[in-house]
Motif scaffolding. Structure first.
Motif, short mmCIF file in Angstrom:
data_model
loop_
_atom_site.label_atom_id
_atom_site.label_comp_id
_atom_site.label_asym_id
_atom_site.label_seq_id
_atom_site.Cartn_x
_atom_site.Cartn_y
_atom_site.Cartn_z
N ASP A 365 0.89 -1.19 0.00
CA ASP A 365 0.06 0.04 0.04
C ASP A 365 0.99 1.15 -0.06
OD1 ASP A 365 -2.64 0.38 -0.31
OD2 ASP A 365 -3.13 -0.32 1.73
N LEU A 366 2.19 0.99 0.57
CA LEU A 366 2.96 2.42 0.46
C LEU A 366 3.81 2.57 -0.80
CD1 LEU A 366 4.85 2.02 4.08
CD2 LEU A 366 2.42 3.47 3.41
N LEU A 367 3.61 1.38 -1.83
CA LEU A 367 4.27 1.37 -2.88
C LEU A 367 3.32 1.48 -4.23
CD1 LEU A 367 6.86 -1.66 -2.15
CD2 LEU A 367 7.18 0.95 -2.33
N THR A 368 1.94 1.08 -4.11
CA THR A 368 1.02 1.08 -5.07
C THR A 368 -0.26 1.79 -4.54
OG1 THR A 368 0.06 -1.01 -4.39
CG2 THR A 368 1.88 -1.04 -5.83
N SER A 369 -0.98 2.35 -5.43
CA SER A 369 -2.26 2.85 -5.35
C SER A 369 -3.27 1.88 -4.93
CB SER A 369 -2.80 3.78 -6.02
OG SER A 369 -3.07 3.20 -7.32
N THR A 370 -4.50 2.07 -4.58
CA THR A 370 -5.43 1.10 -4.35
C THR A 370 -5.79 0.38 -5.79
OG1 THR A 370 -6.43 1.98 -2.50
CG2 THR A 370 -7.75 0.54 -3.60
N ASP A 371 -5.97 1.42 -6.78
CA ASP A 371 -6.20 1.01 -8.18
C ASP A 371 -5.22 0.09 -8.78
OD1 ASP A 371 -8.64 2.32 -8.75
OD2 ASP A 371 -7.51 4.38 -8.48
N ALA A 372 -3.88 0.27 -8.43
CA ALA A 372 -2.73 -0.27 -8.93
C ALA A 372 -2.59 -1.78 -8.45
CB ALA A 372 -1.38 0.44 -8.72
N TYR A 373 -3.02 -1.75 -7.14
CA TYR A 373 -2.95 -3.24 -6.39
C TYR A 373 -4.21 -4.13 -6.96
CZ TYR A 373 -3.01 -6.46 -2.63
OH TYR A 373 -3.08 -7.68 -1.71
N TYR A 374 -5.17 -3.56 -6.99
CA TYR A 374 -6.44 -4.49 -7.32
C TYR A 374 -6.55 -4.55 -8.90
CZ TYR A 374 -7.68 -4.43 -2.51
OH TYR A 374 -7.98 -4.69 -1.32
N PHE A 375 -6.22 -3.58 -9.60
CA PHE A 375 -6.37 -3.64 -11.02
C PHE A 375 -5.05 -4.09 -11.96
CE2 PHE A 375 -9.97 -0.44 -10.53
CZ PHE A 375 -10.88 -1.26 -10.78
N GLY A 376 -3.94 -4.17 -11.20
CA GLY A 376 -2.43 -4.21 -11.68
C GLY A 376 -2.12 -5.59 -11.27
N VAL A 377 -1.93 -5.67 -9.68
CA VAL A 377 -1.36 -6.89 -9.24
C VAL A 377 -2.44 -8.12 -9.13
CG1 VAL A 377 -0.06 -7.65 -7.09
CG2 VAL A 377 -0.01 -5.24 -7.88
N LEU A 378 -3.48 -7.63 -8.52
CA LEU A 378 -4.63 -9.03 -8.41
C LEU A 378 -4.93 -9.73 -9.80
CD1 LEU A 378 -6.57 -10.62 -7.00
CD2 LEU A 378 -8.30 -8.55 -7.23
N PRO A 379 -4.93 -9.15 -10.89
CA PRO A 379 -5.11 -10.13 -12.01
C PRO A 379 -3.89 -11.25 -12.30
CG PRO A 379 -5.69 -8.06 -12.64
CD PRO A 379 -5.10 -7.71 -11.24
N ILE A 380 -2.84 -10.85 -12.18
CA ILE A 380 -1.60 -11.40 -12.60
C ILE A 380 -1.52 -12.54 -11.50
CG2 ILE A 380 0.99 -11.32 -12.38
CD1 ILE A 380 0.90 -8.53 -13.69
N VAL A 381 -1.70 -12.24 -10.22
CA VAL A 381 -1.79 -13.09 -9.07
C VAL A 381 -2.62 -14.24 -9.23
CG1 VAL A 381 -1.60 -13.60 -6.64
CG2 VAL A 381 -0.56 -11.44 -7.42
N GLU A 382 -3.89 -13.74 -9.42
CA GLU A 382 -4.94 -14.72 -9.58
C GLU A 382 -4.74 -15.59 -11.04
OE1 GLU A 382 -8.39 -16.39 -11.08
OE2 GLU A 382 -7.61 -14.77 -12.20
N ALA A 383 -4.30 -14.97 -12.05
CA ALA A 383 -4.02 -15.97 -13.09
C ALA A 383 -2.99 -16.98 -12.93
CB ALA A 383 -3.84 -15.21 -14.35
N THR A 384 -1.86 -16.39 -11.99
CA THR A 384 -0.81 -17.27 -11.92
C THR A 384 -1.17 -18.49 -10.77
OG1 THR A 384 0.86 -15.50 -12.19
CG2 THR A 384 1.64 -17.40 -10.91
N ALA A 385 -1.91 -18.04 -9.61
CA ALA A 385 -2.18 -18.92 -8.59
C ALA A 385 -3.10 -19.86 -9.32
CB ALA A 385 -2.91 -18.37 -7.45
N SER A 386 -3.89 -19.75 -10.11
CA SER A 386 -5.00 -20.72 -10.90
C SER A 386 -4.13 -21.74 -11.64
CB SER A 386 -6.06 -19.77 -11.56
OG SER A 386 -5.30 -19.25 -12.70
N GLU A 387 -3.03 -21.30 -12.15
CA GLU A 387 -2.19 -22.42 -12.60
C GLU A 387 -1.78 -23.73 -11.77
OE1 GLU A 387 -1.88 -22.56 -15.98
OE2 GLU A 387 -3.01 -20.88 -16.47
N PHE A 388 -1.80 -23.04 -10.49
CA PHE A 388 -1.26 -23.94 -9.41
C PHE A 388 -2.52 -24.47 -8.64
CE2 PHE A 388 2.56 -21.49 -10.04
CZ PHE A 388 3.36 -22.33 -10.22
N GLY A 389 -3.76 -24.28 -9.12
CA GLY A 389 -4.75 -24.97 -8.65
C GLY A 389 -5.44 -24.38 -7.55
N VAL A 390 -5.11 -22.92 -7.31
CA VAL A 390 -5.70 -21.97 -6.43
C VAL A 390 -6.89 -21.66 -6.88
CG1 VAL A 390 -5.38 -20.37 -4.77
CG2 VAL A 390 -3.29 -21.46 -5.46
N PRO A 391 -8.08 -21.57 -6.14
CA PRO A 391 -9.39 -21.07 -6.56
C PRO A 391 -9.29 -19.47 -6.62
CG PRO A 391 -9.59 -22.69 -5.02
CD PRO A 391 -8.39 -22.24 -4.91
#
Length: 457
Positions: A365-391
């Motif tokens: 939160d000290l490095l990214t804005s709320t928009d950057a965290y949810y619209f920038g970081v979340l999609p990548i983490v979600e897509a990556t984690a899903s490849e390992f079977g994480v819902p």
């Protein structure tokens, strides 16, 4: 050839995300500009045409439209409730209840902040709590940074509601039903409120010792005659003056408090019981709240105009995010980024990436804005984690819980600057005073959420 294009998609997708996150962090662009123009330019450079961009936009807009509608009407509805004075008796009652006891004041601050943040708007929360409680803190020689810490922490727990920014953004990214996404978090919010009050109690005793030490050292004089009623009366007077200064006057009748309370409970109940979608529930709430509080049609329109800027600003950001998500998803950029990351990450780390990012949520939160965290970081983490079977839901919950607690310690949250100004405080000192307490609390909340089965590892 196809493999080369996949690599190009992954590289361009990363460049788009890095550009958006970087420009948002540096404050060089408005989120609407960044999340609309940069993905479009990236897609054009990859060879996509305007016909395909139109399809990307349509897909992204469909994904976020229900969230946009809900946000607009939720902000207007709670704005009307604030205007009507619905929450004023609660704040006054809590001020009187403290009786000038440092520990009770700290605990009462947590309760007031939770209810003040019912509208999901940080600015409203700080405007309601800090001017009301700061005189009491000064009278008791309590630190204004303690006030900021407790309000920030407590409001952040309430910020998990569907009409709060993090949940709305997450639902947009996952294309998920907002209510269904929220339901598992309700028990956690209840536990979080109990923990916040307990934590405020601990901080209150800590503050009491600090004050006693200062008295002992002769730095300050003990004040055993705090006029709590005068402070409560001053709060009530200011609210009356604000209401009188407003161009539109709400109906003044003792019964209106109970009518508005019943309406608020009914609107939230319609959502909780899944009788109607949240956007329709708030639309109904606004349609009922306006005429019963402002019988004059011009007054009704005046209140809508008063709250429209905040509502439309967030709606515009989410629609711009729809463009970003549409381009990233429909072009295949996001999938290719995830595949590339899966190829790089060790197998031992991949299944835990959502938890790792969640634990780092407050520092991020000290490095990214709320928009950057949810619209920038979340999609990548979600897509990556899903490849390992994480819902997808597990990834979202870990990232929300880990990050949301730190919302109001971040200099990228505009409402925090308002809080700093109202308290006459310093941003650097606020971060220094609050950061590690809030980060520790977020990790505790993550652990509790895991024990409750809200997300999996």
């Amino acid at each position: 050839m196809e493999q080369d294009f996949s690599v190009a998609l992954a590289i361009m997708g990363l460049l788009i995300i890095i550009a958006i996150v970087g420009l948002l962090i540096w404050g060089k662009v408005n989120p609407i500009v960044g999340m609309t123009l940069i993905p479009v330019i990236g897609a054009l450079l990859l060879g996509f045409g305007f016909e395909e961009l139109q399809e990307f936009f349509a897909s992204g807009a469909d994904q976020v439209m229900s969230v946009v509608i809900m946000f607009i009407f939720a902000i207007i509805f709670f704005g009307i409730m604030q205007d009507s004075g619905l929450f004023n008796p609660l704040v006054r009652g809590m001020i009187l209840l403290t009786k000038g006891n440092v520990v009770i004041v700290a605990m009462g601050t947590a309760v007031i902040a939770v209810f003040a943040h019912l509208d999901g708007a940080g600015a409203t929360t700080f405007l309601l709590t800090i001017p009301a409680l700061l005189p009491l803190y000064k009278e008791l020689n309590m630190s204004k940074y303690l006030l900021l810490l407790i309000v920030s922490l407590s409001a952040a727990i309430m910020n998990m509601v569907p009409w709060g920014g993090p949940m709305a953004r997450t639902a947009s990214v996952l294309d998920a039903d907002l209510n269904q996404l929220w339901y598992p978090l309700i028990p956690l919010q209840i536990v979080g409120l109990i923990l916040a009050i307990g934590f405020a109690c601990f901080l209150g005793f800590r503050e009491k010792k600090r004050i006693a030490k200062r008295v002992e050292n002769g730095e300050i004089e003990r004040n055993d005659n705090v006029d709590v009623r005068a402070i409560a009366d001053d709060f009530s007077r200011r609210k009356v003056e604000e209401a009188e200064e407003a161009e539109e006057k709400p109906v003044k009748h003792p019964a209106m408090i109970w009518i508005n309370l019943a309406l608020t409970v009914a609107v939230v109940g319609l959502m909780l019981l899944d009788i109607v979608p949240p956007e329709f529930a708030f639309m109904l709430g606004v349609a009922i709240a306006l005429p019963i509080n402002y019988p004059n049609v011009s007054d009704q329109m005046g209140r809508v105009r008063a709250h429209a800027p905040a509502a439309l600003m967030m709606a515009a950001v989410i629609l711009a995010a729809g463009v970003f998500l549409g381009v990233m998803n429909e072009s295949g950029m996001l999938d290719n980024i995830a595949l590339a990351m899966v190829g790089i990450l060790p197998d031992t780390v991949g299944p835990y990436i959502h938890v790792i990012v969640g634990i780092l949520g407050v520092p991020m939160d000290l490095l990214t804005s709320t928009d950057a965290y949810y619209f920038g970081v979340l999609p990548i983490v979600e897509a990556t984690a899903s490849e390992f079977g994480v819902p997808a839901a597990s990834t979202a919950y870990a990232m929300i819980i880990g990050n949301v607690i730190g919302t109001f310690v971040s200099p990228f949250a505009p409402a925090v600057w308002l809080a700093i100004g109202l308290a006459g405080a310093n941003m650097g000192t606020h971060i220094k005073y609050s950061f590690f307490w809030i980060w520790g609390f977020s990790i505790v909340m993550l652990f509790v959420a895991y024990l409750m089965g809200i997300f999996t590892i």
